[in-house]
Write an enzyme that holds these catalytic residues in place. Structure first.
Site, PDB file in Angstrom:
ATOM      1  N   ARG A   1     126.610  -6.938 -50.044  1.00 54.16           N
ATOM      2  CA  ARG A   1     127.337  -5.922 -49.274  1.00 54.16           C
ATOM      3  C   ARG A   1     127.838  -6.491 -47.950  1.00 54.16           C
ATOM      4  O   ARG A   1     128.930  -6.152 -47.491  1.00 54.16           O
ATOM      5  CB  ARG A   1     126.446  -4.699 -49.042  1.00 54.16           C
ATOM      6  CG  ARG A   1     126.243  -3.849 -50.306  1.00 54.16           C
ATOM      7  CD  ARG A   1     125.099  -2.888 -50.131  1.00 54.16           C
ATOM      8  NE  ARG A   1     124.958  -1.926 -51.213  1.00 54.16           N
ATOM      9  CZ  ARG A   1     123.886  -1.161 -51.384  1.00 54.16           C
ATOM     10  NH1 ARG A   1     122.859  -1.256 -50.539  1.00 54.16           N
ATOM     11  NH2 ARG A   1     123.824  -0.312 -52.390  1.00 54.16           N
TER      12      ARG A   1
ATOM     13  N   ARG B   1     117.023  -6.148 -53.799  1.00 56.45           N
ATOM     14  CA  ARG B   1     117.449  -5.331 -52.653  1.00 56.45           C
ATOM     15  C   ARG B   1     117.841  -6.212 -51.460  1.00 56.45           C
ATOM     16  O   ARG B   1     118.792  -5.908 -50.744  1.00 56.45           O
ATOM     17  CB  ARG B   1     116.325  -4.374 -52.232  1.00 56.45           C
ATOM     18  CG  ARG B   1     116.038  -3.260 -53.215  1.00 56.45           C
ATOM     19  CD  ARG B   1     117.122  -2.213 -53.255  1.00 56.45           C
ATOM     20  NE  ARG B   1     117.191  -1.403 -52.058  1.00 56.45           N
ATOM     21  CZ  ARG B   1     117.897  -0.276 -51.961  1.00 56.45           C
ATOM     22  NH1 ARG B   1     118.573   0.186 -53.005  1.00 56.45           N
ATOM     23  NH2 ARG B   1     117.934   0.391 -50.839  1.00 56.45           N
TER      24      ARG B   1
ATOM     25  N   TYR C   1     121.258   9.715 -59.680  1.00 58.28           N
ATOM     26  CA  TYR C   1     121.097   9.933 -58.238  1.00 58.28           C
ATOM     27  C   TYR C   1     120.389  11.262 -57.933  1.00 58.28           C
ATOM     28  O   TYR C   1     120.595  11.834 -56.861  1.00 58.28           O
ATOM     29  CB  TYR C   1     122.464   9.899 -57.551  1.00 58.28           C
ATOM     30  CG  TYR C   1     123.004   8.504 -57.304  1.00 58.28           C
ATOM     31  CD1 TYR C   1     122.266   7.553 -56.583  1.00 58.28           C
ATOM     32  CD2 TYR C   1     124.266   8.129 -57.761  1.00 58.28           C
ATOM     33  CE1 TYR C   1     122.773   6.274 -56.335  1.00 58.28           C
ATOM     34  CE2 TYR C   1     124.775   6.849 -57.511  1.00 58.28           C
ATOM     35  CZ  TYR C   1     124.028   5.934 -56.802  1.00 58.28           C
ATOM     36  OH  TYR C   1     124.529   4.679 -56.548  1.00 58.28           O
TER      37      TYR C   1
ATOM     38  N   HIS D   1     124.874  -1.218 -56.855  1.00 58.26           N
ATOM     39  CA  HIS D   1     123.621  -0.460 -56.834  1.00 58.26           C
ATOM     40  C   HIS D   1     122.471  -1.394 -57.237  1.00 58.26           C
ATOM     41  O   HIS D   1     122.645  -2.260 -58.092  1.00 58.26           O
ATOM     42  CB  HIS D   1     123.654   0.699 -57.828  1.00 58.26           C
ATOM     43  CG  HIS D   1     122.296   1.300 -58.059  1.00 58.26           C
ATOM     44  ND1 HIS D   1     121.756   2.246 -57.207  1.00 58.26           N
ATOM     45  CD2 HIS D   1     121.345   1.039 -58.996  1.00 58.26           C
ATOM     46  CE1 HIS D   1     120.534   2.545 -57.626  1.00 58.26           C
ATOM     47  NE2 HIS D   1     120.267   1.837 -58.709  1.00 58.26           N
TER      48      HIS D   1
ATOM     49  N   THR E   1     122.171  -0.534 -47.114  1.00 60.30           N
ATOM     50  CA  THR E   1     123.036   0.465 -47.765  1.00 60.30           C
ATOM     51  C   THR E   1     124.396   0.562 -47.075  1.00 60.30           C
ATOM     52  O   THR E   1     125.432   0.599 -47.737  1.00 60.30           O
ATOM     53  CB  THR E   1     122.338   1.842 -47.730  1.00 60.30           C
ATOM     54  OG1 THR E   1     121.088   1.728 -48.405  1.00 60.30           O
ATOM     55  CG2 THR E   1     123.187   2.909 -48.393  1.00 60.30           C
TER      56      THR E   1
ATOM     57  N   ASN F   1     130.364   0.745 -51.297  1.00 54.38           N
ATOM     58  CA  ASN F   1     129.490  -0.413 -51.059  1.00 54.38           C
ATOM     59  C   ASN F   1     129.191  -1.242 -52.315  1.00 54.38           C
ATOM     60  O   ASN F   1     128.203  -1.967 -52.373  1.00 54.38           O
ATOM     61  CB  ASN F   1     128.216   0.002 -50.306  1.00 54.38           C
ATOM     62  CG  ASN F   1     127.360   0.982 -51.082  1.00 54.38           C
ATOM     63  OD1 ASN F   1     127.736   1.406 -52.178  1.00 54.38           O
ATOM     64  ND2 ASN F   1     126.206   1.324 -50.547  1.00 54.38           N
TER      65      ASN F   1
ATOM     66  N   PHE G   1     126.612  13.981 -48.797  1.00 58.23           N
ATOM     67  CA  PHE G   1     127.552  13.040 -49.415  1.00 58.23           C
ATOM     68  C   PHE G   1     127.465  13.024 -50.936  1.00 58.23           C
ATOM     69  O   PHE G   1     128.217  12.304 -51.597  1.00 58.23           O
ATOM     70  CB  PHE G   1     127.337  11.623 -48.855  1.00 58.23           C
ATOM     71  CG  PHE G   1     125.957  11.057 -49.080  1.00 58.23           C
ATOM     72  CD1 PHE G   1     125.605  10.469 -50.286  1.00 58.23           C
ATOM     73  CD2 PHE G   1     125.003  11.104 -48.061  1.00 58.23           C
ATOM     74  CE1 PHE G   1     124.327   9.950 -50.499  1.00 58.23           C
ATOM     75  CE2 PHE G   1     123.724  10.584 -48.261  1.00 58.23           C
ATOM     76  CZ  PHE G   1     123.387  10.003 -49.488  1.00 58.23           C
TER      77      PHE G   1
ATOM     78  N   LYS H   1     129.531  -1.173 -58.974  1.00 58.65           N
ATOM     79  CA  LYS H   1     130.157   0.146 -58.858  1.00 58.65           C
ATOM     80  C   LYS H   1     131.671   0.040 -59.124  1.00 58.65           C
ATOM     81  O   LYS H   1     132.221  -1.056 -59.155  1.00 58.65           O
ATOM     82  CB  LYS H   1     129.861   0.713 -57.463  1.00 58.65           C
ATOM     83  CG  LYS H   1     128.365   0.994 -57.236  1.00 58.65           C
ATOM     84  CD  LYS H   1     128.119   1.545 -55.833  1.00 58.65           C
ATOM     85  CE  LYS H   1     126.659   1.945 -55.633  1.00 58.65           C
ATOM     86  NZ  LYS H   1     126.432   2.520 -54.279  1.00 58.65           N
TER      87      LYS H   1
ATOM     88  N   GLU I   1     115.512   4.101 -64.099  1.00 56.34           N
ATOM     89  CA  GLU I   1     116.942   3.796 -64.196  1.00 56.34           C
ATOM     90  C   GLU I   1     117.248   2.988 -65.457  1.00 56.34           C
ATOM     91  O   GLU I   1     118.238   3.257 -66.146  1.00 56.34           O
ATOM     92  CB  GLU I   1     117.396   3.054 -62.932  1.00 56.34           C
ATOM     93  CG  GLU I   1     117.364   3.959 -61.707  1.00 56.34           C
ATOM     94  CD  GLU I   1     117.593   3.247 -60.386  1.00 56.34           C
ATOM     95  OE1 GLU I   1     117.570   3.924 -59.343  1.00 56.34           O
ATOM     96  OE2 GLU I   1     117.792   2.008 -60.368  1.00 56.34           O
TER      97      GLU I   1
HETATM   98  N1  UDP Z   1     125.853   6.855 -49.620  1.00 52.29           N
HETATM   99  C1  UDP Z   1     126.924   7.394 -48.929  1.00 52.29           C
HETATM  100  N2  UDP Z   1     126.713   7.843 -47.642  1.00 52.29           N
HETATM  101  C2  UDP Z   1     125.503   7.776 -47.053  1.00 52.29           C
HETATM  102  C3  UDP Z   1     124.418   7.233 -47.762  1.00 52.29           C
HETATM  103  C4  UDP Z   1     124.627   6.793 -49.046  1.00 52.29           C
HETATM  104  O1  UDP Z   1     128.034   7.462 -49.440  1.00 52.29           O
HETATM  105  O2  UDP Z   1     125.381   8.184 -45.887  1.00 52.29           O
HETATM  106  C5  UDP Z   1     126.073   6.363 -51.000  1.00 52.29           C
HETATM  107  C6  UDP Z   1     126.147   4.850 -51.070  1.00 52.29           C
HETATM  108  O3  UDP Z   1     127.088   4.502 -52.097  1.00 52.29           O
HETATM  109  C7  UDP Z   1     124.746   4.462 -51.474  1.00 52.29           C
HETATM  110  C8  UDP Z   1     124.409   5.602 -52.433  1.00 52.29           C
HETATM  111  O4  UDP Z   1     124.976   6.750 -51.824  1.00 52.29           O
HETATM  112  O5  UDP Z   1     124.699   3.189 -52.075  1.00 52.29           O
HETATM  113  C9  UDP Z   1     122.950   5.833 -52.684  1.00 52.29           C
HETATM  114  O6  UDP Z   1     122.269   5.998 -51.469  1.00 52.29           O
HETATM  115  P1  UDP Z   1     120.864   5.301 -51.183  1.00 52.29           P
HETATM  116  O7  UDP Z   1     120.335   5.865 -49.920  1.00 52.29           O
HETATM  117  O8  UDP Z   1     120.011   5.399 -52.408  1.00 52.29           O
HETATM  118  O9  UDP Z   1     121.295   3.782 -50.906  1.00 52.29           O
HETATM  119  P2  UDP Z   1     121.123   2.458 -51.805  1.00 52.29           P
HETATM  120  O10 UDP Z   1     119.810   2.587 -52.533  1.00 52.29           O
HETATM  121  O11 UDP Z   1     122.313   2.398 -52.730  1.00 52.29           O
HETATM  122  O12 UDP Z   1     121.131   1.323 -50.822  1.00 52.29           O
HETATM  123 MG    MG Z   2     119.047   4.110 -53.689  1.00 48.82          MG
END
Ligand code: UDP
Ligand code: MG
Length: 149
Positions: free
Chosen positions: A104, A87, A51, A117, A93, A114, A59, A11, A128
Site C-alpha cells: 500500500r 499484514r 466484511y 486485502h 490500512t 487501497n 464507509f 481488490k 475468509e
Molecule cells: N476502509 C475505508 N475507510 C476507512 C477504513 C476502511 O474505506 O476509514 C476500507 C478499506 O478499503 C479497508 C477496508 O475498508 O481496507 C477494510 O477495513 P479494515 O479496517 O478491515 O482494514 P484492512 O484490514 O483492510 O487493513
Molecule cells: Mg480488515
C-alpha cells in the site's frame, strides 16, 4: 511462529491498475507458497459476509460498492507467520500511513482505494479462506524451495 495460511485479495483497483503480477511477485519472492488462486466478480452478498464485522461503519456501503465494482483476485498464501507477515507486507490500512516498501505504501494513496486485502488474524484467515474457497480448491503440494526457506 507457526505454519499459517492467509487470505489475500487484489481488490478491483489493483486488478484494473495492472498490479496483480506485482502483488503476487512480492509474496512469491518473500518465500510464501501459493495454495489457491482465482479471479472472480464477487457479489454484494459475498462481500457483505466477508466484511460482516464492519457492517456498522459509515464507509460500509461505499466499501461494498468499491469491492463489487470489478473482478478481484483471491489467493491463499502459506508459510511461517504468513498472517502477521502478510499484514506487514500490505502496510497500514490508510496508504497515507503505510511505509514505503509496503504494497500500500508503494502503490496507492487513498484508504478507499487501497488495492489489497489481507487477513488480520489466524482466526479471520480461517473464516475468509472458507468463504472464498472450497476445500478442493486448496492445493496440497511441497514446494522444492521449502527446505531452503
Ligand atoms: N476502509 C475505508 N475507510 C476507512 C477504513 C476502511 O474505506 O476509514 C476500507 C478499506 O478499503 C479497508 C477496508 O475498508 O481496507 C477494510 O477495513 P479494515 O479496517 O478491515 O482494514 P484492512 O484490514 O483492510 O487493513
Ligand atoms: Mg480488515
Amino acid at each position: 511462529m507457526a505454519q499459517e495460511r492467509t487470505f489475500i485479495a487484489v481488490k478491483p483497483d489493483g486488478v484494473q491498475r495492472g498490479l496483480i503480477g506485482e502483488i503476487i511477485k512480492r509474496f512469491e519472492v518473500k518465500g510464501f507458497k501459493l495454495v489457491a488462486m482465482k479471479m472472480m466478480q464477487a457479489s454484494e452478498e459475498h462481500l457483505t459476509e466477508h466484511y460482516i464485522d464492519l457492517k456498522g461503519k459509515g464507509f460500509f456501503p461505499e466499501l461494498i460498492k468499491y469491492m463489487s465494482s470489478g473482478p478481484v483476485v483471491a489467493m491463499v498464501w502459506e508459510g511461517l507467520g504468513a498472517v502477521k507477515t502478510g499484514r506487514v507486507m500490505l502496510g497500514a490500512t490508510n496508504p497515507a500511513d503505510s511505509n514505503p516498501g509496503t504494497i500500500r505504501g508503494d502503490f496507492c494513496i487513498e484508504v478507499g482505494r487501497n488495492i489489497i486485502h489481507g487477513s488480520d488474524s489466524v482466526e479471520s484467515a480461517k473464516k475468509e479462506i472458507a468463504l472464498w474457497f472450497t476445500d478442493s480448491e486448496l492445493v496440497s503440494y511441497k514446494s522444492c524451495a521449502a527446505d531452503w526457506l
